[in-house]
Design an enzyme around this catalytic site. Structure first.
Site, mmCIF file in Angstrom:
data_model
loop_
_atom_site.group_PDB
_atom_site.id
_atom_site.type_symbol
_atom_site.label_atom_id
_atom_site.label_comp_id
_atom_site.label_asym_id
_atom_site.label_seq_id
_atom_site.Cartn_x
_atom_site.Cartn_y
_atom_site.Cartn_z
ATOM 1 N N ARG A 193 0.879 8.214 5.466
ATOM 2 C CA ARG A 193 -0.047 7.482 6.320
ATOM 3 C C ARG A 193 -1.456 8.084 6.256
ATOM 4 O O ARG A 193 -2.457 7.358 6.279
ATOM 5 C CB ARG A 193 0.462 7.493 7.760
ATOM 6 C CG ARG A 193 -0.418 6.806 8.763
ATOM 7 C CD ARG A 193 -0.436 5.305 8.622
ATOM 8 N NE ARG A 193 0.817 4.690 8.996
ATOM 9 C CZ ARG A 193 0.989 3.378 9.174
ATOM 10 N NH1 ARG A 193 -0.036 2.557 9.000
ATOM 11 N NH2 ARG A 193 2.159 2.877 9.497
ATOM 12 N N HIS A 219 -2.853 6.908 3.030
ATOM 13 C CA HIS A 219 -3.116 5.479 3.173
ATOM 14 C C HIS A 219 -4.419 5.232 3.922
ATOM 15 O O HIS A 219 -5.183 4.321 3.590
ATOM 16 C CB HIS A 219 -1.930 4.849 3.918
ATOM 17 C CG HIS A 219 -2.109 3.407 4.274
ATOM 18 N ND1 HIS A 219 -2.561 2.996 5.517
ATOM 19 C CD2 HIS A 219 -1.892 2.274 3.561
ATOM 20 C CE1 HIS A 219 -2.603 1.678 5.546
ATOM 21 N NE2 HIS A 219 -2.208 1.208 4.381
ATOM 22 N N SER A 224 0.835 -1.203 0.000
ATOM 23 C CA SER A 224 0.000 0.000 0.000
ATOM 24 C C SER A 224 0.867 1.250 0.000
ATOM 25 O O SER A 224 0.607 2.207 -0.739
ATOM 26 C CB SER A 224 -0.925 0.004 1.223
ATOM 27 O OG SER A 224 -1.832 -1.073 1.178
#
Length: 231
Positions: free
Chosen positions: A49, A52, A26
């Site tokens: 992050r 994500h 990812s």
């Protein structure tokens, strides 16, 4: 123990081999699709992050950092600083094992009886009352503060900072339509380290993602190990 194995046993990383593989793939996709950017080596893992967690690449343009913000946050977290949040959702979203690594206590005050009583007595919001209580109790000093829900919390926090309170880092990411932009601008004018999502967008999910990124960086000694693990 091999350095790679140590990182894999770190509670800020996925527990299983399959979990790590999915997460790292990812991150690889985010890096590839995001393309070039102007973030530092410590800032980008936080932005990555956030992307994500939301699958929203607009945060590449919305995420903003004051100079040295990540460094200030890492120092505070590694020193065991409390994490003060404006919503139960943030507290519930933070991984207990990751918090235990440096002994970071999460404090959410909106349901505290004193805070509820103050809000009822003044007619203000519980978020505003929570900041007032936190300031008087000394909970803001040296804390990492995460705001993902209430612009009134962030506005009250900015006023508390102007009055002398000094949190180590503020994640100013409230979402909404009333006073959201104004609250973020107020934070950015305080002089304390901050990480902000520009405009109306934000939310508790973003604060959780940013905090997990910071905890991971702190656990790895301020190094983005996700790039190494993909090699």
């Amino acid at each position: 123990m091999d350095d790679l194995i140590q990182r894999r046993l770190n509670p800020t990383h996925q527990m299983t081999e399959k979990g790590r593989a999915i997460e790292e793939e990812s991150f690889r996709v985010v890096d590839l699709e995001a393309g070039p950017h102007g973030f530092s080596e410590l800032e980008w893992p936080v932005v990555r992050r956030m992307i994500h967690a939301t699958a929203d690449f607009e945060y590449k343009d919305l995420a903003r950092f004051s100079p040295g913000a990540v460094e200030a946050g890492l120092k505070a977290l590694m020193g065991g600083a409390r994490i003060l949040v404006d919503a139960r959702m943030i507290a519930c979203g933070l991984n207990p094992e990751r918090l235990a690594l440096f002994g970071n206590e999460v404090v959410e005050l909106l349901t505290h009886p004193e805070v509820v009583a103050r809000a009822r007595a003044t007619g203000g919001t519980r978020a505003e009352a929570a900041v007032g209580y936190a300031r008087e109790a000394g909970l803001l000093e040296g804390a990492v503060v995460g705001v993902g829900n209430a612009p009134t919390f962030l506005l009250a926090l900015a006023r508390a900072i102007q009055a002398g309170s000094r949190p180590a880092l503020v994640l100013g990411m409230p979402v909404g339509f009333v006073n959201v932009v104004e609250a973020k601008e107020a934070l950015m004018g305080t002089g304390v380290p901050w990480i902000v999502t520009g405009g109306r967008k934000g939310g508790s999910t973003l604060v959780v993602a940013a905090l997990h990124a910071l905890l991971r960086l702190a656990a790895d000694g301020g190094v983005d190990t996700s790039r190494r693990l993909r090699r």
